[in-house]
Design a protein around this motif. Structure first.
Motif, short mmCIF file in Angstrom:
data_model
loop_
_atom_site.label_atom_id
_atom_site.label_comp_id
_atom_site.label_asym_id
_atom_site.label_seq_id
_atom_site.Cartn_x
_atom_site.Cartn_y
_atom_site.Cartn_z
N ARG A 1 16.83 70.70 5.27
CA ARG A 1 17.95 71.18 6.08
C ARG A 1 19.24 70.52 5.63
N THR A 2 20.35 71.09 6.04
CA THR A 2 21.66 70.55 5.69
C THR A 2 22.18 69.66 6.83
N TRP A 3 22.58 68.45 6.46
CA TRP A 3 23.10 67.48 7.42
C TRP A 3 24.59 67.25 7.14
N GLN A 4 25.37 67.13 8.18
CA GLN A 4 26.75 66.71 8.06
C GLN A 4 26.82 65.20 8.25
N PRO A 5 27.72 64.50 7.54
CA PRO A 5 27.81 63.04 7.70
C PRO A 5 27.99 62.61 9.15
N GLN A 6 28.80 63.36 9.89
CA GLN A 6 29.03 63.00 11.29
C GLN A 6 27.75 63.09 12.12
N GLN A 7 26.87 64.02 11.76
CA GLN A 7 25.58 64.11 12.46
C GLN A 7 24.75 62.85 12.22
N LEU A 8 24.72 62.39 10.99
CA LEU A 8 23.93 61.22 10.65
C LEU A 8 24.45 59.99 11.39
N VAL A 9 25.77 59.83 11.43
CA VAL A 9 26.36 58.70 12.14
C VAL A 9 26.04 58.79 13.63
N ALA A 10 26.13 59.99 14.19
CA ALA A 10 25.86 60.15 15.62
C ALA A 10 24.41 59.81 15.96
N LEU A 11 23.47 60.18 15.09
CA LEU A 11 22.07 59.84 15.32
C LEU A 11 21.88 58.34 15.36
N ALA A 12 22.50 57.64 14.40
CA ALA A 12 22.38 56.18 14.37
C ALA A 12 23.07 55.55 15.57
N GLY B 1 25.19 45.58 12.45
CA GLY B 1 24.29 45.72 13.58
C GLY B 1 23.93 47.16 13.91
N LEU B 2 24.48 48.10 13.14
CA LEU B 2 24.16 49.51 13.38
C LEU B 2 22.68 49.77 13.15
N ALA B 3 22.15 50.70 13.92
CA ALA B 3 20.81 51.19 13.65
C ALA B 3 20.85 52.10 12.42
N ASP B 4 19.70 52.37 11.86
CA ASP B 4 19.60 53.28 10.72
C ASP B 4 19.19 54.65 11.22
N TYR B 5 19.90 55.67 10.79
CA TYR B 5 19.52 57.02 11.23
C TYR B 5 18.13 57.42 10.78
N LEU B 6 17.61 56.75 9.75
CA LEU B 6 16.24 57.04 9.31
C LEU B 6 15.22 56.65 10.38
N ASP B 7 15.62 55.84 11.34
CA ASP B 7 14.72 55.46 12.42
C ASP B 7 14.66 56.52 13.52
N HIS B 8 15.51 57.52 13.44
CA HIS B 8 15.51 58.58 14.44
C HIS B 8 14.30 59.50 14.24
N PRO B 9 13.73 60.02 15.32
CA PRO B 9 12.57 60.92 15.18
C PRO B 9 12.80 62.10 14.26
N SER B 10 14.05 62.50 14.06
CA SER B 10 14.33 63.63 13.17
C SER B 10 13.93 63.35 11.73
N PHE B 11 13.72 62.07 11.39
CA PHE B 11 13.41 61.70 10.01
C PHE B 11 11.97 61.24 9.83
N ARG B 12 11.10 61.68 10.72
CA ARG B 12 9.68 61.30 10.59
C ARG B 12 8.98 62.08 9.48
N ASP B 13 9.40 63.31 9.24
CA ASP B 13 8.69 64.17 8.30
C ASP B 13 9.60 64.56 7.14
N PRO B 14 9.37 64.02 5.94
CA PRO B 14 10.20 64.37 4.79
C PRO B 14 10.19 65.86 4.48
N GLN B 15 9.08 66.53 4.77
CA GLN B 15 9.02 67.97 4.52
C GLN B 15 10.05 68.71 5.38
N SER B 16 10.43 68.12 6.48
CA SER B 16 11.39 68.75 7.39
C SER B 16 12.82 68.33 7.09
N TYR B 17 13.10 67.03 7.09
CA TYR B 17 14.50 66.61 7.01
C TYR B 17 15.10 66.82 5.63
#
Length: 401
Positions: free
Chosen positions: A154-165, A135-151
């Motif tokens: 940059r360097t992401w930590q796994p904990q950041q991705l989980v927190a976004l979701a 039932g978790l949301a997908d972090y790809l649905d977060h506004p931070s992942f709207r633009d592939p040229q941007s996301y």
């Protein structure tokens, strides 16, 4: 998953063509049949496509199109590519191997090992992460992942991705149904590191890659390069006209930290086929664990990708369902499936990610190539009801098996 690809409902479905071109239905030789399907993928908008088959008669590789739209060079038969969500099968196999040794249990909550990692961690079991019923949301649905040229820069930590979701609304209560969520596999990567005390890449190498003979596969953390022979990856920007010859943007060099345990592996077609051979022949896990991996839930993507197990998806071909996976990441789309005992394997790599409404025509020819090899006949796209979802994982929340 379309591929990614994995079965999840697509927010913007891509229609399946009503029929494959009549010209694609000619010929009887398997090589000719598969070549026609690859050529059709290129005609429908892929810069290039590669298919490798490994079975009891030997190995063969076919290509169509080009590895690079500028140089027009041929696609190397040993081309490396980002295999995207096929990574999930490798991570799931690592989890099953740890479960076989008693290091973890599939039906215990993730809070047992990662307390406080997410809300409701005491209600979300390891199995529910593996089969996308958490039932978790997908972090790809977060506004931070709207633009592939941007996301992808940059360097992401796994904990950041989980927190976004975790900050997004839950899709449904744990266990209710299938909803594709890459965040679940990021959690599984953290779980592997927690119970072993080792880095995820080292555990994957030790428990899966080395035993399967996958010498060309690696999990990059932030390295943006594809080392060794490869085709240039391309991306169709959102809103671009796919028929414009200059619309596709080169997208080979990316920081893959956003994908990690969910869809970060780099490999080639030989190694991918080696993985499914080793897995389905029982060399990596025992029969009981393999049966659990094949215990599947409905994806709501029938009949094309109807079921998902533990890190494995099915392709609904005319001669029965085949097990494997699909993947999509900026630059590349992959299909890889095998028969039940792993004696016949086929991997297809396409060097573009497109999420436009016409991408379905390109993707359905990939399913057609699989059907021509495994079943000996073209895939009957005409009678298929519904839609061809965009591959997963992809930006803007569009996902599939």
């Amino acid at each position: 998953m379309l591929a990614a690809a994995t079965p999840a409902a697509a927010a913007l479905p891509v229609p399946i063509p009503h029929a494959l071109p009549a010209a694609d239905r000619s010929g009887t030789d398997t090589h000719v049949q598969v070549q026609q399907a690859l050529d059709a993928m290129v005609k429908a908008g892929a810069p290039g496509a590669l298919a490798r088959v490994d079975d009891t008669t030997g190995s063969w590789t076919l290509t169509s199109g080009t590895a690079d739209l500028t140089t027009r060079r041929d696609i190397p038969h040993d081309a490396r590519f980002r295999i995207a969500s096929l990574t999930k099968g490798v991570v799931a196999t690592t989890i099953l191997r740890l479960a076989e040794t008693g290091r973890l249990e599939l039906d215990r909550p993730v809070a047992t090992w990662l307390p406080g990692a997410i809300h409701d961690a005491d209600r979300i079991t390891v199995r529910r992460l593996l089969n996308h019923t958490s039932g978790l949301a997908d972090y790809l649905d977060h506004p931070s992942f709207r633009d592939p040229q941007s996301y992808t820069r940059r360097t992401w930590q796994p904990q950041q991705l989980v927190a976004l979701a975790d900050g997004l609304p839950r899709a449904h209560p744990p266990g209710e149904r299938f909803t594709y969520a890459n965040a679940g596999y990021i959690l599984l990567g953290l779980l592997i590191e927690k119970v072993t005390g080792n880095r995820l890449g080292d555990e994957i190498e030790h428990r899966v890659l080395r035993p399967a003979g996958m010498t060309r596969t690696r999990l990059p953390l932030t390295d943006p390069h594809l080392h060794g022979p490869h085709a240039t990856g391309y991306l169709l920007p959102e809103g671009a006209d796919a028929t414009d010859p200059g619309a596709l943007e080169p997208f080979t060099k990316i920081n893959p930290s956003f994908a990690w345990a969910a869809y970060g592996l780099v490999s080639d077609a030989r190694d991918v086929n080696r993985f499914y051979q080793a897995l389905f022949s029982g060399r990596l896990i025992g029969p009981a664990s393999l049966e659990q991996m094949r215990t599947a839930v409905d994806t709501r993507q029938a009949p094309v990708f109807p079921h998902y197990g533990l890190g494995l998806a099915t392709a609904g071909l005319t001669c029965g369902e085949k097990w494997g996976g699909t993947g999509s990441i900026p630059g590349y789309v992959t299909f890889a499936f095998a028969d039940r005992d792993g004696k016949r394997r086929m991997t297809i790599s396409v060097n573009v990610q497109r999420n436009d409404p016409k991408a379905g025509e390109m993707l359905i020819h990939g399913v057609d190539a699989l059907n021509r090899y495994f079943c000996g006949t073209p895939y009957p796209a005409g009678p298929v009801a519904g839609s061809m979802p965009a591959p997963a994982p992809v930006p803007h929340g569009r996902r599939t098996p």
